[in-house]
Design a protein around this motif. Sequence first.
Motif, PDB file in Angstrom:
ATOM      1  N   ARG A 197       0.825  -1.235   0.002  1.00  0.00           N
ATOM      2  CA  ARG A 197      -0.096  -0.168   0.046  1.00  0.00           C
ATOM      3  C   ARG A 197       0.795   1.192  -0.029  1.00  0.00           C
ATOM      4  N   GLU A 198       0.696   2.011  -0.939  1.00  0.00           N
ATOM      5  CA  GLU A 198       1.402   3.407  -0.847  1.00  0.00           C
ATOM      6  C   GLU A 198       0.359   4.559  -0.556  1.00  0.00           C
ATOM      7  N   LYS A 199       0.800   5.102   0.391  1.00  0.00           N
ATOM      8  CA  LYS A 199      -0.216   6.269   0.953  1.00  0.00           C
ATOM      9  C   LYS A 199       0.412   7.561   1.449  1.00  0.00           C
ATOM     10  N   ASP A 200       0.229   8.829   1.210  1.00  0.00           N
ATOM     11  CA  ASP A 200       0.915   9.915   1.646  1.00  0.00           C
ATOM     12  C   ASP A 200       2.323   9.761   1.679  1.00  0.00           C
ATOM     13  N   GLY A 201       3.053   9.358   0.417  1.00  0.00           N
ATOM     14  CA  GLY A 201       4.264   9.355   0.009  1.00  0.00           C
ATOM     15  C   GLY A 201       4.990   7.933   0.913  1.00  0.00           C
ATOM     16  N   GLU A 202       4.350   7.235   1.320  1.00  0.00           N
ATOM     17  CA  GLU A 202       4.975   6.149   1.970  1.00  0.00           C
ATOM     18  C   GLU A 202       4.469   4.483   1.423  1.00  0.00           C
ATOM     19  N   ARG A 203       5.363   3.802   1.240  1.00  0.00           N
ATOM     20  CA  ARG A 203       4.944   2.519   0.938  1.00  0.00           C
ATOM     21  C   ARG A 203       5.120   1.421   2.222  1.00  0.00           C
ATOM     22  N   LYS A 204       3.747   0.914   2.488  1.00  0.00           N
ATOM     23  CA  LYS A 204       3.488  -0.002   3.622  1.00  0.00           C
ATOM     24  C   LYS A 204       3.474  -1.460   3.212  1.00  0.00           C
ATOM     25  N   LEU A 205       4.061  -2.590   3.960  1.00  0.00           N
ATOM     26  CA  LEU A 205       3.833  -3.778   3.534  1.00  0.00           C
ATOM     27  C   LEU A 205       2.988  -4.333   4.780  1.00  0.00           C
ATOM     28  N   ILE A 206       1.888  -4.787   4.629  1.00  0.00           N
ATOM     29  CA  ILE A 206       0.861  -5.381   5.472  1.00  0.00           C
ATOM     30  C   ILE A 206       0.555  -6.944   5.236  1.00  0.00           C
ATOM     31  N   ARG A 207       0.867  -7.765   6.283  1.00  0.00           N
ATOM     32  CA  ARG A 207       0.722  -9.169   6.102  1.00  0.00           C
ATOM     33  C   ARG A 207      -0.708  -9.744   6.828  1.00  0.00           C
ATOM     34  N   VAL A 208      -1.454 -10.266   5.921  1.00  0.00           N
ATOM     35  CA  VAL A 208      -2.870 -10.784   6.545  1.00  0.00           C
ATOM     36  C   VAL A 208      -3.086 -12.241   6.425  1.00  0.00           C
ATOM     37  N   ASN A 209      -3.947 -12.828   7.355  1.00  0.00           N
ATOM     38  CA  ASN A 209      -4.036 -14.348   7.405  1.00  0.00           C
ATOM     39  C   ASN A 209      -5.602 -14.555   7.200  1.00  0.00           C
ATOM     40  N   LEU A 210      -5.923 -14.970   6.008  1.00  0.00           N
ATOM     41  CA  LEU A 210      -7.207 -15.389   5.652  1.00  0.00           C
ATOM     42  C   LEU A 210      -7.826 -16.492   6.116  1.00  0.00           C
ATOM     43  N   ASN A 211      -6.920 -17.305   6.911  1.00  0.00           N
ATOM     44  CA  ASN A 211      -7.536 -18.310   7.944  1.00  0.00           C
ATOM     45  C   ASN A 211      -7.978 -17.934   9.117  1.00  0.00           C
ATOM     46  N   ASP A 212      -7.690 -16.693   9.562  1.00  0.00           N
ATOM     47  CA  ASP A 212      -7.977 -16.253  10.737  1.00  0.00           C
ATOM     48  C   ASP A 212      -9.211 -15.310  10.974  1.00  0.00           C
ATOM     49  N   PHE A 222     -10.794  -4.242   4.731  1.00  0.00           N
ATOM     50  CA  PHE A 222     -11.168  -3.250   3.546  1.00  0.00           C
ATOM     51  C   PHE A 222      -9.670  -2.782   2.790  1.00  0.00           C
ATOM     52  N   LEU A 223      -9.669  -3.146   1.434  1.00  0.00           N
ATOM     53  CA  LEU A 223      -8.702  -2.414   0.658  1.00  0.00           C
ATOM     54  C   LEU A 223      -8.707  -0.987   0.418  1.00  0.00           C
ATOM     55  N   GLN A 224      -7.999  -0.299  -0.182  1.00  0.00           N
ATOM     56  CA  GLN A 224      -7.564   1.099  -0.434  1.00  0.00           C
ATOM     57  C   GLN A 224      -7.097   1.194  -1.890  1.00  0.00           C
ATOM     58  N   GLN A 225      -7.544   2.292  -2.449  1.00  0.00           N
ATOM     59  CA  GLN A 225      -7.386   2.392  -3.815  1.00  0.00           C
ATOM     60  C   GLN A 225      -5.759   1.975  -4.037  1.00  0.00           C
ATOM     61  N   ASN A 226      -5.215   1.766  -5.408  1.00  0.00           N
ATOM     62  CA  ASN A 226      -3.984   1.011  -5.892  1.00  0.00           C
ATOM     63  C   ASN A 226      -3.108   0.125  -4.749  1.00  0.00           C
ATOM     64  N   ASP A 227      -4.014  -0.477  -3.933  1.00  0.00           N
ATOM     65  CA  ASP A 227      -3.410  -1.639  -3.324  1.00  0.00           C
ATOM     66  C   ASP A 227      -2.919  -2.777  -4.160  1.00  0.00           C
ATOM     67  N   ILE A 228      -1.713  -3.359  -3.935  1.00  0.00           N
ATOM     68  CA  ILE A 228      -1.352  -4.494  -4.748  1.00  0.00           C
ATOM     69  C   ILE A 228      -1.453  -5.745  -3.702  1.00  0.00           C
ATOM     70  N   VAL A 229      -2.232  -6.840  -3.976  1.00  0.00           N
ATOM     71  CA  VAL A 229      -2.262  -8.007  -3.197  1.00  0.00           C
ATOM     72  C   VAL A 229      -1.464  -9.043  -3.749  1.00  0.00           C
ATOM     73  N   TYR A 230      -0.589  -9.464  -3.164  1.00  0.00           N
ATOM     74  CA  TYR A 230       0.582 -10.605  -3.403  1.00  0.00           C
ATOM     75  C   TYR A 230       0.341 -12.070  -2.555  1.00  0.00           C
ATOM     76  N   VAL A 231      -0.321 -12.873  -3.439  1.00  0.00           N
ATOM     77  CA  VAL A 231      -0.289 -14.141  -2.506  1.00  0.00           C
ATOM     78  C   VAL A 231       0.899 -15.367  -2.968  1.00  0.00           C
ATOM     79  N   GLU A 232       1.644 -15.541  -1.881  1.00  0.00           N
ATOM     80  CA  GLU A 232       2.986 -16.096  -2.090  1.00  0.00           C
ATOM     81  C   GLU A 232       2.443 -17.779  -2.326  1.00  0.00           C
TER      82      GLU A 232
END
Length: 271
Positions: A197-212, A222-232
């Motif tokens: 996620r890029e917001k206010d000039g910063e790039r953030k990396l967020i981990r989420v658990n779809l099993n939890d 909830f996602l925000q505009q321009n989010d990139i979702v990467y599934v390893e």
Amino acid sequence: MKQIFRLKFPWLLLILITVGCGPNRDIVYFSNLDDDDINKAKIIENVVIPTIQPDDLLSITVNSLSAESNMLFNQGVLGSLGSSVSDANRSRQSTQAEGYLVDKNGNINFPVLGRIHLGGLTKEAATDTIQNILNREYVKDPTVNIRFLNFKITLIGEVKNPSTVTILTEQVNILEAISLAGDLTVIGKRENVLIIREKDGERKLIRVNLNDKELLTSPNYFLQQNDIVYVEPDSFKAAQANLRRANIQFVLSTTLSALSVLTVILALSTR
């Protein structure tokens, strides 16, 4: 032949061991939900309201009791009612029909009003800002509507249809986004999905658990505009792929070597 078998046997043995020791992956979303959770009817208010960011494309329309004002502030087409429209006006109509681009400083260039700073504001706050300027100096009791035109989400990695999708509702949760990509593949790591996620000039990396089930009450649901979702991919499956690639390379190398030897033998036998 025995020599070739001895060379390939360690690879075959390693593949069999790897396959036999593969982990069991939990592919059920929110697998820790219990009956109490399922029976709850309460909706958790964890919606994150998007704010206007640089490079956003906005649709802005103005409505009032004045028809002339409406034409003036909506795409600058006041001259379109006449018999001719200047090339400058025609170019402006074409550009603004595509929306107002927010520049790197969070500003837009609006007809008559000029430069307006909307960066960091919600749609509601931006609407109030433009309405107040219009009402104070130009139009009585205007109604302003703002909509994101490029609210998009990108999904890559272990999804069935990696793609970038434009969201029309400006509110999408991660499950809806994944469904737009055809769901995750079986080897996708549901317990460790990465949101970039890029917001206010910063790039953030967020981990989420779809099993939890905790994700359901998380602001990251909830996602925000321009989010990139990467599934390893599952690390075990990735290791399998590397082994298959190495084995194929070994077989090709061995085959080419055998063909070279055979070519030499045939050449000598024809003399």
